[in-house]
Design an enzyme around this catalytic site. Sequence first.
Site, PDB file in Angstrom:
ATOM      1  N   GLU A 110      15.157  -2.543 -16.256  1.00 25.07           N
ATOM      2  CA  GLU A 110      16.240  -2.624 -17.234  1.00 25.07           C
ATOM      3  C   GLU A 110      16.252  -1.339 -18.054  1.00 25.07           C
ATOM      4  O   GLU A 110      15.197  -0.866 -18.494  1.00 25.07           O
ATOM      5  CB  GLU A 110      16.066  -3.787 -18.226  1.00 25.07           C
ATOM      6  CG  GLU A 110      16.343  -5.159 -17.707  1.00 25.07           C
ATOM      7  CD  GLU A 110      16.248  -6.222 -18.812  1.00 25.07           C
ATOM      8  OE1 GLU A 110      16.536  -5.891 -19.999  1.00 25.07           O
ATOM      9  OE2 GLU A 110      15.883  -7.361 -18.493  1.00 25.07           O
ATOM     10  N   GLU A 112       9.577  -9.375 -19.412  1.00 27.66           N
ATOM     11  CA  GLU A 112       9.229  -8.975 -20.782  1.00 27.66           C
ATOM     12  C   GLU A 112       8.204  -9.904 -21.426  1.00 27.66           C
ATOM     13  O   GLU A 112       8.444 -10.512 -22.484  1.00 27.66           O
ATOM     14  CB  GLU A 112      10.499  -8.851 -21.628  1.00 27.66           C
ATOM     15  CG  GLU A 112      11.428  -7.776 -21.086  1.00 27.66           C
ATOM     16  CD  GLU A 112      12.631  -7.468 -21.955  1.00 27.66           C
ATOM     17  OE1 GLU A 112      12.895  -8.227 -22.915  1.00 27.66           O
ATOM     18  OE2 GLU A 112      13.300  -6.458 -21.674  1.00 27.66           O
TER      19      GLU A 112
END
Length: 501
Positions: free
Chosen positions: A292, A178
Amino acid sequence: MKIVIILVFACITPFIARGDEQVIIDATAAHHGFPHYWEKMFGSGRAILTLRDSYRRDLRLVKGATDFKFVRFHAILHDEVGVYDEDKHGNPVYNFSYVDQIYDGLLENGVRPFVELSFMPRKLASREAVHSFKYHPIVAPPRDYAKWDAMISAFAAHVIERYGIDEVAQWYFEVWNEPNLDFWTGTPAQATYFTLYDHTAKALKQVNARLRVGGPSTAQAAWVGAFIRHAVELNVPLDFVSTHVYANDTAKDVFATREVIPRAEMVCRAAKKVRDEVDSSRRPDIPIIWSEYGATYFNDPKITDSPFMGPWLADTIRRCDGLADMMSYWTFSDVFEEQGVVRRPFYGGFGLIAAGGIPKPAFNAFKMLHKLGEERLDLDSDHVLVTRRTDGSLVIALWNYLSPGQNGLPTTIVLGLPHEARAARVTRLDADHGDARSAYARMGSPQYPTHSQLDALITASALTAPEDLAIVNDTVSVTLPANGLATVEVLFRSTASPHVN
Protein backbone atom coordinates in the site's frame (compact mmCIF):
# COMPACT_ATOMS: atom_id res chain seq x y z
CA MET A 1 22.63 12.10 -28.84
CA LYS A 2 22.29 14.87 -26.34
CA ILE A 3 19.19 16.63 -25.11
CA VAL A 4 19.32 20.11 -23.67
CA ILE A 5 16.50 20.97 -21.29
CA ILE A 6 16.12 24.61 -20.32
CA LEU A 7 13.51 25.39 -17.69
CA VAL A 8 11.98 28.85 -17.98
CA PHE A 9 9.61 30.01 -15.23
CA ALA A 10 7.03 32.72 -15.86
CA CYS A 11 7.29 35.73 -13.57
CA ILE A 12 4.17 37.57 -12.53
CA THR A 13 4.38 40.35 -9.96
CA PRO A 14 4.56 40.05 -7.00
CA PHE A 15 6.06 36.58 -7.45
CA ILE A 16 9.79 36.13 -8.07
CA ALA A 17 10.89 33.93 -10.96
CA ARG A 18 12.49 30.67 -9.84
CA GLY A 19 15.27 30.90 -12.41
CA ASP A 20 16.49 28.81 -15.34
CA GLU A 21 17.88 25.30 -15.39
CA GLN A 22 19.88 23.69 -18.16
CA VAL A 23 20.45 19.96 -18.26
CA ILE A 24 22.39 18.00 -20.88
CA ILE A 25 21.78 14.27 -21.20
CA ASP A 26 24.17 11.85 -22.86
CA ALA A 27 21.76 9.08 -23.73
CA THR A 28 24.50 6.51 -24.34
CA ALA A 29 26.32 6.96 -21.03
CA ALA A 30 23.68 7.25 -18.31
CA HIS A 31 20.72 4.91 -18.52
CA HIS A 32 19.25 1.91 -16.75
CA GLY A 33 16.26 -0.40 -16.91
CA PHE A 34 12.92 1.08 -15.88
CA PRO A 35 10.55 -1.81 -15.08
CA HIS A 36 7.34 0.16 -14.35
CA TYR A 37 7.30 -0.99 -10.72
CA TRP A 38 4.62 1.61 -9.88
CA GLU A 39 1.84 0.00 -11.94
CA LYS A 40 2.27 -3.73 -11.42
CA MET A 41 -0.31 -3.87 -8.61
CA PHE A 42 -3.23 -1.88 -7.20
CA GLY A 43 -5.18 -2.14 -3.98
CA SER A 44 -8.94 -2.29 -3.84
CA GLY A 45 -11.96 -2.53 -1.59
CA ARG A 46 -12.44 -5.74 0.40
CA ALA A 47 -12.81 -9.19 -1.11
CA ILE A 48 -16.60 -9.44 -1.32
CA LEU A 49 -16.80 -6.22 -3.38
CA THR A 50 -14.98 -7.93 -6.25
CA LEU A 51 -18.24 -9.74 -7.06
CA ARG A 52 -19.94 -6.46 -8.06
CA ASP A 53 -20.30 -5.52 -11.70
CA SER A 54 -19.18 -1.95 -10.91
CA TYR A 55 -15.95 -3.28 -9.40
CA ARG A 56 -15.21 -5.44 -12.41
CA ARG A 57 -15.97 -2.62 -14.87
CA ASP A 58 -13.51 -0.38 -13.04
CA LEU A 59 -10.95 -3.19 -12.94
CA ARG A 60 -11.17 -3.62 -16.71
CA LEU A 61 -10.82 0.11 -17.24
CA VAL A 62 -7.66 0.34 -15.14
CA LYS A 63 -6.28 -2.86 -16.65
CA GLY A 64 -6.69 -1.33 -20.10
CA ALA A 65 -4.86 1.83 -19.06
CA THR A 66 -1.98 0.26 -17.12
CA ASP A 67 -1.90 -3.50 -17.82
CA PHE A 68 -1.46 -4.09 -14.07
CA LYS A 69 -0.79 -7.66 -12.98
CA PHE A 70 -2.00 -8.02 -9.37
CA VAL A 71 -4.73 -6.73 -7.09
CA ARG A 72 -4.67 -6.78 -3.29
CA PHE A 73 -7.63 -6.47 -0.95
CA HIS A 74 -8.53 -7.20 2.66
CA ALA A 75 -10.83 -9.78 4.18
CA ILE A 76 -10.73 -12.93 2.06
CA LEU A 77 -11.27 -14.81 5.38
CA HIS A 78 -14.07 -12.54 6.62
CA ASP A 79 -17.30 -14.33 7.54
CA GLU A 80 -19.14 -12.63 4.64
CA VAL A 81 -16.97 -14.68 2.25
CA GLY A 82 -17.94 -17.82 4.17
CA VAL A 83 -14.64 -19.67 4.17
CA TYR A 84 -14.76 -20.94 7.77
CA ASP A 85 -17.49 -22.37 9.94
CA GLU A 86 -17.78 -25.10 12.57
CA ASP A 87 -20.32 -27.83 13.07
CA LYS A 88 -22.10 -28.44 16.37
CA HIS A 89 -19.14 -30.50 17.56
CA GLY A 90 -16.62 -27.73 16.84
CA ASN A 91 -15.18 -29.38 13.76
CA PRO A 92 -14.08 -27.02 10.95
CA VAL A 93 -16.32 -26.67 7.90
CA TYR A 94 -14.86 -24.93 4.82
CA ASN A 95 -16.72 -23.29 1.95
CA PHE A 96 -14.75 -21.88 -0.99
CA SER A 97 -17.63 -21.03 -3.33
CA TYR A 98 -17.22 -17.25 -3.00
CA VAL A 99 -13.43 -17.57 -3.04
CA ASP A 100 -13.76 -19.26 -6.42
CA GLN A 101 -16.04 -16.54 -7.77
CA ILE A 102 -13.69 -13.83 -6.48
CA TYR A 103 -10.53 -15.29 -7.98
CA ASP A 104 -12.25 -16.44 -11.19
CA GLY A 105 -13.37 -12.85 -11.75
CA LEU A 106 -9.85 -11.51 -11.36
CA LEU A 107 -8.19 -14.10 -13.55
CA GLU A 108 -10.81 -13.78 -16.28
CA ASN A 109 -9.86 -10.11 -16.49
CA GLY A 110 -6.13 -10.75 -16.68
CA VAL A 111 -5.26 -9.88 -13.08
CA ARG A 112 -3.83 -12.21 -10.44
CA PRO A 113 -4.57 -12.05 -6.70
CA PHE A 114 -2.03 -10.75 -4.23
CA VAL A 115 -3.59 -12.75 -1.40
CA GLU A 116 -3.75 -10.88 1.89
CA LEU A 117 -4.68 -13.54 4.43
CA SER A 118 -7.09 -11.65 6.69
CA PHE A 119 -9.17 -11.20 8.84
CA MET A 120 -10.14 -13.69 11.56
CA PRO A 121 -13.29 -15.80 11.13
CA ARG A 122 -15.56 -15.20 14.11
CA LYS A 123 -15.68 -18.82 15.23
CA LEU A 124 -11.90 -19.05 15.13
CA ALA A 125 -11.19 -15.77 16.97
CA SER A 126 -9.77 -15.80 20.48
CA ARG A 127 -12.03 -12.88 21.41
CA GLU A 128 -14.55 -10.45 19.94
CA ALA A 129 -12.09 -7.76 18.82
CA VAL A 130 -13.95 -5.85 16.11
CA HIS A 131 -12.33 -3.15 13.99
CA SER A 132 -14.19 0.10 13.28
CA PHE A 133 -14.41 -0.38 9.51
CA LYS A 134 -17.95 -0.49 8.17
CA TYR A 135 -17.77 -4.24 7.55
CA HIS A 136 -16.49 -4.91 11.13
CA PRO A 137 -13.55 -7.27 10.60
CA ILE A 138 -12.37 -9.28 13.60
CA VAL A 139 -8.73 -8.54 14.30
CA ALA A 140 -7.92 -10.95 17.13
CA PRO A 141 -5.45 -13.84 17.02
CA PRO A 142 -6.86 -17.33 16.55
CA ARG A 143 -8.03 -19.19 19.64
CA ASP A 144 -6.59 -22.43 18.25
CA TYR A 145 -3.51 -22.36 16.02
CA ALA A 146 -4.05 -25.95 14.94
CA LYS A 147 -7.39 -24.93 13.42
CA TRP A 148 -5.83 -21.82 11.86
CA ASP A 149 -3.08 -23.92 10.29
CA ALA A 150 -5.61 -26.42 8.97
CA MET A 151 -7.71 -23.63 7.43
CA ILE A 152 -4.67 -22.10 5.70
CA SER A 153 -3.65 -25.51 4.39
CA ALA A 154 -7.16 -26.21 3.11
CA PHE A 155 -7.33 -22.79 1.46
CA ALA A 156 -3.99 -23.29 -0.31
CA ALA A 157 -4.81 -26.84 -1.38
CA HIS A 158 -8.14 -25.70 -2.79
CA VAL A 159 -6.77 -22.89 -4.97
CA ILE A 160 -4.02 -25.19 -6.24
CA GLU A 161 -6.59 -27.85 -7.13
CA ARG A 162 -8.75 -25.28 -8.92
CA TYR A 163 -6.12 -23.23 -10.75
CA GLY A 164 -3.04 -25.46 -10.81
CA ILE A 165 0.28 -24.98 -9.07
CA ASP A 166 1.89 -23.36 -12.12
CA GLU A 167 -0.68 -20.55 -11.82
CA VAL A 168 -0.85 -20.24 -8.03
CA ALA A 169 2.95 -20.24 -7.73
CA GLN A 170 2.80 -16.86 -9.52
CA TRP A 171 0.57 -15.38 -6.79
CA TYR A 172 1.77 -13.82 -3.55
CA PHE A 173 0.48 -14.76 -0.09
CA GLU A 174 0.81 -11.94 2.44
CA VAL A 175 0.09 -12.61 6.10
CA TRP A 176 -2.43 -10.15 7.59
CA ASN A 177 -2.63 -6.36 7.30
CA GLU A 178 -0.89 -3.68 9.37
CA PRO A 179 -0.39 -5.66 12.58
CA ASN A 180 1.42 -2.68 14.15
CA LEU A 181 -1.86 -0.73 14.15
CA ASP A 182 -5.36 -1.60 15.37
CA PHE A 183 -5.79 -4.34 12.77
CA TRP A 184 -4.16 -6.78 15.22
CA THR A 185 -4.92 -7.11 18.93
CA GLY A 186 -2.35 -9.70 19.90
CA THR A 187 -0.09 -8.54 22.74
CA PRO A 188 2.70 -7.79 22.46
CA ALA A 189 1.88 -6.94 18.87
CA GLN A 190 5.15 -7.80 17.16
CA ALA A 191 5.81 -11.09 18.95
CA THR A 192 2.26 -12.37 18.48
CA TYR A 193 2.24 -11.35 14.82
CA PHE A 194 5.50 -13.21 14.28
CA THR A 195 3.78 -16.29 15.75
CA LEU A 196 0.89 -15.87 13.32
CA TYR A 197 3.31 -15.46 10.44
CA ASP A 198 5.37 -18.52 11.40
CA HIS A 199 2.31 -20.74 11.51
CA THR A 200 0.91 -19.39 8.25
CA ALA A 201 4.14 -19.58 6.28
CA LYS A 202 4.86 -23.13 7.37
CA ALA A 203 1.30 -24.24 6.64
CA LEU A 204 1.50 -22.82 3.10
CA LYS A 205 4.88 -24.34 2.35
CA GLN A 206 3.76 -27.75 3.63
CA VAL A 207 1.05 -27.69 0.96
CA ASN A 208 3.52 -26.72 -1.76
CA ALA A 209 6.99 -25.26 -1.44
CA ARG A 210 6.49 -23.16 -4.59
CA LEU A 211 3.94 -20.88 -2.90
CA ARG A 212 5.34 -17.39 -2.21
CA VAL A 213 4.74 -16.04 1.29
CA GLY A 214 5.78 -12.82 3.02
CA GLY A 215 5.01 -9.98 5.40
CA PRO A 216 4.99 -8.15 7.78
CA SER A 217 2.50 -5.94 5.84
CA THR A 218 3.04 -3.17 8.37
CA ALA A 219 1.96 0.45 8.27
CA GLN A 220 4.55 3.23 8.42
CA ALA A 221 7.44 1.14 7.07
CA ALA A 222 7.75 -0.67 10.40
CA TRP A 223 9.34 -3.94 11.55
CA VAL A 224 11.06 -4.94 8.29
CA GLY A 225 14.56 -5.36 9.72
CA ALA A 226 13.32 -7.19 12.81
CA PHE A 227 11.06 -9.38 10.69
CA ILE A 228 13.91 -10.52 8.45
CA ARG A 229 16.09 -11.25 11.48
CA HIS A 230 13.31 -13.30 13.03
CA ALA A 231 12.75 -15.33 9.86
CA VAL A 232 16.44 -15.99 9.34
CA GLU A 233 17.17 -16.94 12.96
CA LEU A 234 14.21 -19.33 13.18
CA ASN A 235 14.51 -20.58 9.59
CA VAL A 236 10.95 -19.47 8.79
CA PRO A 237 10.00 -19.34 5.09
CA LEU A 238 10.14 -15.79 3.68
CA ASP A 239 9.94 -15.00 -0.03
CA PHE A 240 9.33 -11.23 0.06
CA VAL A 241 8.92 -8.38 2.52
CA SER A 242 5.96 -6.03 2.38
CA THR A 243 5.07 -2.80 4.13
CA HIS A 244 3.05 0.42 3.67
CA VAL A 245 3.48 4.18 3.77
CA TYR A 246 1.41 7.26 2.95
CA ALA A 247 2.67 10.70 2.06
CA ASN A 248 0.98 12.25 5.09
CA ASP A 249 2.48 9.78 7.57
CA THR A 250 4.58 11.59 10.16
CA ALA A 251 8.32 11.46 10.66
CA LYS A 252 7.64 10.42 14.26
CA ASP A 253 5.76 7.32 13.10
CA VAL A 254 8.05 6.35 10.22
CA PHE A 255 11.51 7.49 11.38
CA ALA A 256 11.05 8.24 15.10
CA THR A 257 12.23 11.82 14.50
CA ARG A 258 10.66 15.25 14.98
CA GLU A 259 11.41 16.59 11.49
CA VAL A 260 8.72 17.76 9.10
CA ILE A 261 8.94 15.73 5.90
CA PRO A 262 7.13 17.21 2.88
CA ARG A 263 4.37 15.21 1.21
CA ALA A 264 6.51 14.98 -1.92
CA GLU A 265 9.33 13.22 -0.04
CA MET A 266 7.76 10.91 2.55
CA VAL A 267 6.98 7.85 0.44
CA CYS A 268 10.40 7.55 -1.14
CA ARG A 269 12.31 8.42 2.02
CA ALA A 270 10.47 5.54 3.65
CA ALA A 271 11.32 3.37 0.65
CA LYS A 272 14.99 4.27 1.07
CA LYS A 273 14.81 3.40 4.77
CA VAL A 274 13.45 -0.06 3.98
CA ARG A 275 15.88 -0.56 1.10
CA ASP A 276 18.76 0.16 3.50
CA GLU A 277 17.36 -2.24 6.10
CA VAL A 278 17.11 -5.02 3.53
CA ASP A 279 20.56 -4.30 2.08
CA SER A 280 22.13 -4.58 5.55
CA SER A 281 20.20 -7.75 6.44
CA ARG A 282 21.11 -11.39 5.91
CA ARG A 283 18.59 -11.42 3.01
CA PRO A 284 19.80 -8.45 0.92
CA ASP A 285 18.29 -9.80 -2.31
CA ILE A 286 14.78 -10.40 -0.99
CA PRO A 287 12.08 -8.61 -3.05
CA ILE A 288 10.56 -5.47 -1.48
CA ILE A 289 6.85 -4.90 -2.10
CA TRP A 290 5.00 -1.79 -0.97
CA SER A 291 1.58 -3.38 -0.80
CA GLU A 292 0.00 0.00 0.00
CA TYR A 293 1.10 3.56 -0.72
CA GLY A 294 -0.68 6.79 -1.55
CA ALA A 295 -0.67 10.55 -1.28
CA THR A 296 -2.92 10.51 1.80
CA TYR A 297 -4.79 8.12 4.07
CA PHE A 298 -7.57 10.71 4.50
CA ASN A 299 -10.52 11.27 2.18
CA ASP A 300 -9.31 14.60 0.82
CA PRO A 301 -10.85 15.77 -2.49
CA LYS A 302 -8.19 18.42 -3.07
CA ILE A 303 -5.62 15.60 -3.19
CA THR A 304 -7.05 12.29 -4.40
CA ASP A 305 -9.70 13.76 -6.72
CA SER A 306 -7.57 16.55 -8.20
CA PRO A 307 -4.84 17.05 -10.83
CA PHE A 308 -2.36 17.29 -7.93
CA MET A 309 -2.07 13.53 -8.26
CA GLY A 310 -0.35 13.83 -11.65
CA PRO A 311 2.78 15.68 -10.51
CA TRP A 312 2.81 13.81 -7.18
CA LEU A 313 2.79 10.43 -8.91
CA ALA A 314 5.39 11.41 -11.50
CA ASP A 315 7.71 12.80 -8.86
CA THR A 316 7.22 9.74 -6.65
CA ILE A 317 8.09 7.47 -9.58
CA ARG A 318 11.26 9.50 -10.15
CA ARG A 319 12.30 9.42 -6.50
CA CYS A 320 11.49 5.76 -5.77
CA ASP A 321 13.15 4.29 -8.85
CA GLY A 322 15.40 1.41 -7.78
CA LEU A 323 14.10 1.22 -4.21
CA ALA A 324 11.38 -1.43 -4.60
CA ASP A 325 10.33 -4.32 -6.79
CA MET A 326 6.64 -3.45 -6.78
CA MET A 327 4.47 -0.64 -5.37
CA SER A 328 0.70 -0.90 -5.03
CA TYR A 329 -1.27 2.35 -5.17
CA TRP A 330 -4.26 2.36 -2.81
CA THR A 331 -6.74 1.98 -4.62
CA PHE A 332 -7.86 1.49 -8.22
CA SER A 333 -11.59 2.14 -7.59
CA ASP A 334 -13.99 3.98 -5.29
CA VAL A 335 -16.05 0.79 -5.07
CA PHE A 336 -14.86 0.87 -1.48
CA GLU A 337 -16.68 0.89 1.85
CA GLU A 338 -14.27 1.09 4.77
CA GLN A 339 -15.86 4.33 5.98
CA GLY A 340 -19.37 3.36 4.84
CA VAL A 341 -21.34 3.25 1.62
CA VAL A 342 -20.11 5.85 -0.87
CA ARG A 343 -22.53 8.80 -0.89
CA ARG A 344 -21.43 10.77 -3.97
CA PRO A 345 -18.69 11.06 -6.60
CA PHE A 346 -15.62 13.12 -5.74
CA TYR A 347 -15.73 12.72 -1.97
CA GLY A 348 -11.98 12.24 -1.76
CA GLY A 349 -11.98 8.48 -2.13
CA PHE A 350 -8.70 6.68 -2.66
CA GLY A 351 -9.63 5.21 -6.04
CA LEU A 352 -8.63 6.14 -9.57
CA ILE A 353 -12.27 5.76 -10.65
CA ALA A 354 -15.03 7.75 -8.90
CA ALA A 355 -18.46 6.34 -8.12
CA GLY A 356 -20.41 5.85 -11.34
CA GLY A 357 -17.30 4.82 -13.30
CA ILE A 358 -15.91 8.36 -13.72
CA PRO A 359 -12.12 8.40 -14.25
CA LYS A 360 -10.30 10.87 -12.00
CA PRO A 361 -7.11 12.80 -12.82
CA ALA A 362 -5.16 10.08 -10.96
CA PHE A 363 -6.44 7.53 -13.49
CA ASN A 364 -5.28 9.74 -16.34
CA ALA A 365 -1.91 10.21 -14.67
CA PHE A 366 -1.36 6.45 -14.53
CA LYS A 367 -2.57 6.15 -18.12
CA MET A 368 -0.03 8.77 -19.26
CA LEU A 369 2.84 7.39 -17.19
CA HIS A 370 2.14 3.90 -18.54
CA LYS A 371 3.49 5.23 -21.86
CA LEU A 372 6.95 5.81 -20.41
CA GLY A 373 9.75 3.75 -21.92
CA GLU A 374 11.54 0.68 -20.62
CA GLU A 375 14.81 2.53 -20.02
CA ARG A 376 15.42 5.63 -17.92
CA LEU A 377 18.02 8.23 -18.84
CA ASP A 378 19.66 9.81 -15.82
CA LEU A 379 18.81 13.47 -15.41
CA ASP A 380 19.56 16.07 -12.76
CA SER A 381 16.08 17.57 -12.49
CA ASP A 382 13.32 17.56 -9.91
CA HIS A 383 10.49 17.80 -12.44
CA VAL A 384 11.59 16.02 -15.62
CA LEU A 385 11.84 12.28 -16.26
CA VAL A 386 13.33 11.07 -19.57
CA THR A 387 12.75 7.53 -20.80
CA ARG A 388 13.47 5.60 -23.96
CA ARG A 389 11.44 2.91 -25.62
CA THR A 390 12.92 -0.15 -27.28
CA ASP A 391 12.38 1.45 -30.72
CA GLY A 392 14.56 4.41 -29.73
CA SER A 393 11.76 6.95 -29.31
CA LEU A 394 11.73 9.07 -26.15
CA VAL A 395 8.89 9.65 -23.72
CA ILE A 396 9.48 12.56 -21.35
CA ALA A 397 7.32 13.33 -18.31
CA LEU A 398 7.24 16.98 -17.20
CA TRP A 399 5.40 18.39 -14.20
CA ASN A 400 4.83 21.51 -12.14
CA TYR A 401 4.36 20.28 -8.57
CA LEU A 402 2.85 22.42 -5.85
CA SER A 403 1.76 21.27 -2.41
CA PRO A 404 -2.01 21.21 -1.82
CA GLY A 405 -3.31 24.68 -1.01
CA GLN A 406 -0.32 26.50 -2.48
CA ASN A 407 -0.63 29.09 -5.22
CA GLY A 408 1.96 28.91 -7.95
CA LEU A 409 3.09 30.07 -11.35
CA PRO A 410 2.90 28.32 -14.69
CA THR A 411 6.17 26.83 -15.86
CA THR A 412 7.46 26.73 -19.42
CA ILE A 413 9.92 23.92 -20.13
CA VAL A 414 12.01 24.20 -23.28
CA LEU A 415 13.38 20.90 -24.55
CA GLY A 416 16.42 20.92 -26.74
CA LEU A 417 16.01 17.90 -29.02
CA PRO A 418 18.57 15.95 -31.03
CA HIS A 419 18.79 16.94 -34.67
CA GLU A 420 17.32 13.57 -35.73
CA ALA A 421 13.97 14.30 -34.06
CA ARG A 422 11.23 14.41 -36.68
CA ALA A 423 8.12 14.87 -34.54
CA ALA A 424 7.05 15.65 -30.99
CA ARG A 425 3.62 15.51 -29.44
CA VAL A 426 2.34 16.29 -25.97
CA THR A 427 -0.45 14.91 -23.78
CA ARG A 428 -1.65 17.12 -20.91
CA LEU A 429 -3.29 16.61 -17.53
CA ASP A 430 -4.42 19.62 -15.50
CA ALA A 431 -7.62 21.35 -14.41
CA ASP A 432 -8.56 21.92 -18.07
CA HIS A 433 -7.46 18.53 -19.43
CA GLY A 434 -8.61 15.19 -18.06
CA ASP A 435 -10.48 16.51 -15.02
CA ALA A 436 -14.29 16.15 -14.87
CA ARG A 437 -14.82 18.14 -11.68
CA SER A 438 -15.59 21.42 -13.45
CA ALA A 439 -18.30 19.69 -15.46
CA TYR A 440 -19.60 18.14 -12.24
CA ALA A 441 -19.76 21.55 -10.57
CA ARG A 442 -21.63 23.02 -13.56
CA MET A 443 -24.24 20.30 -13.09
CA GLY A 444 -24.73 21.44 -9.52
CA SER A 445 -22.63 18.59 -8.05
CA PRO A 446 -25.50 16.07 -7.99
CA GLN A 447 -25.26 13.44 -5.29
CA TYR A 448 -26.78 10.84 -7.59
CA PRO A 449 -25.90 11.70 -11.21
CA THR A 450 -28.33 10.43 -13.83
CA HIS A 451 -27.20 8.11 -16.60
CA SER A 452 -26.92 11.03 -19.01
CA GLN A 453 -24.97 13.06 -16.46
CA LEU A 454 -22.60 10.15 -15.88
CA ASP A 455 -22.05 9.83 -19.62
CA ALA A 456 -21.24 13.55 -19.78
CA LEU A 457 -18.84 13.30 -16.84
CA ILE A 458 -17.05 10.32 -18.30
CA THR A 459 -16.66 12.24 -21.57
CA ALA A 460 -15.35 15.29 -19.67
CA SER A 461 -12.81 13.12 -17.85
CA ALA A 462 -11.12 11.92 -21.03
CA LEU A 463 -7.67 13.10 -21.97
CA THR A 464 -7.59 15.17 -25.13
CA ALA A 465 -5.74 13.79 -28.12
CA PRO A 466 -1.99 14.44 -28.17
CA GLU A 467 -1.02 17.84 -29.64
CA ASP A 468 1.74 18.18 -32.19
CA LEU A 469 4.55 20.43 -30.96
CA ALA A 470 6.37 22.70 -33.38
CA ILE A 471 10.08 21.88 -33.49
CA VAL A 472 11.95 25.18 -33.91
CA ASN A 473 15.75 25.11 -34.03
CA ASP A 474 15.68 21.62 -32.54
CA THR A 475 13.63 22.77 -29.54
CA VAL A 476 10.04 22.47 -28.33
CA SER A 477 8.39 24.21 -25.40
CA VAL A 478 5.62 23.09 -23.06
CA THR A 479 3.84 25.37 -20.59
CA LEU A 480 2.41 23.71 -17.49
CA PRO A 481 -0.05 25.33 -15.09
CA ALA A 482 0.23 24.73 -11.36
CA ASN A 483 0.03 20.98 -10.73
CA GLY A 484 0.08 20.22 -14.42
CA LEU A 485 1.55 17.04 -15.85
CA ALA A 486 2.56 16.45 -19.46
CA THR A 487 4.15 13.63 -21.39
CA VAL A 488 6.07 14.43 -24.55
CA GLU A 489 6.72 11.71 -27.11
CA VAL A 490 9.69 12.35 -29.40
CA LEU A 491 9.95 10.37 -32.62
CA PHE A 492 12.98 10.06 -34.87
CA ARG A 493 13.57 9.54 -38.56
CA SER A 494 13.96 5.81 -37.98
CA THR A 495 12.86 3.48 -35.23
CA ALA A 496 16.46 2.77 -34.30
CA SER A 497 18.15 4.82 -31.60
CA PRO A 498 19.47 8.09 -33.04
CA HIS A 499 23.19 8.61 -33.41
CA VAL A 500 25.15 10.47 -30.79
CA ASN A 501 26.45 13.81 -32.08
